[in-house]
Write a protein that holds these residues in place. Sequence first.
Motif: not given
Length: 294
Positions: A101-118
């Motif tokens: 459950v801790v590793f899963l919450y890396l997801s918001p950061f991946v979204v924030a990092l990649c969101m400027p691409l779209i």
Amino acid sequence: MVRQSHLDTRAVALLLLCCVLWGINQVAVKAALTEIGPLWQAGLRSVVAGLLVWLWAASRGIRLFERDGSLGGGLLAGALFAAEFACIFIGLQYTSASRMVVFLYLSPFVVALCMPLIAHGEQLAARQWAGLLLAFGAVAFAFAEGFSSPHSATQWWGDALGVAAAVLWAGTTLAIRGTRLSSALAEKTLLYQLGVSALALCAAAVFAGEPLPAHWSPRLLGLFGFQAVIVSFVSYLVWFWLIRHYSATKLAVFTLSTPLFGLVAGALLLGEGISTRLVMALAALAVGIVLVNR
């Protein structure tokens, strides 16, 4: 629809209830693995939840099958969703629910990092970059523990699948945001994910030769029913209702409590040990999410 800018008592209560359910969910998955294989468990869960979403929409007169150009995005989001849960369910065979459950919450950061691409208007400020670096450092700090644990031969593999699941979860979010799904009904978006994952995961279970349980004990029925009905159907619909009526940014901050509930549930229900390193990583993740959301 005008969203409320402040979270009232009802919103806070519903949101905390969802976070508790999401935290316990990983524990239910891991507990059920003693009686059912990971791919069948994930696939059948999507089958049941998908049918419930379809019945819910039909009872409310919601049209899910009209052409709106969302098919391509729906298939992509569904495939990513299926891969994410394959990683989670298989990974829980090797690592603890608390760590997953801790590793899963890396997801918001991946979204924030990649969101400027779209979405080119969503550029990261210096404070958000600091939050990202802190989050990735926290995950690396927690992941390193898997190499020195008594179960290091297998735990690091489960941890790696947890990180992969977080990236795939982020990919699902980005697929929804970057395709016609961004304007589709929430029920339709959820049904795409559940429908595609049901087909893909059940097919994968057959291909892998994973046996179905010969007997469904009351324990297995309870664990499976909790995942399929309470989590995948009820809590997701409540979450979509909250997103429609309240500020998404303020809702996101409350989801910080999900890993905490997951740690507590793993310790109380499965007897999993919680290391100081894992608690420190969780705290750093929480601070990172706050920095990114600001």
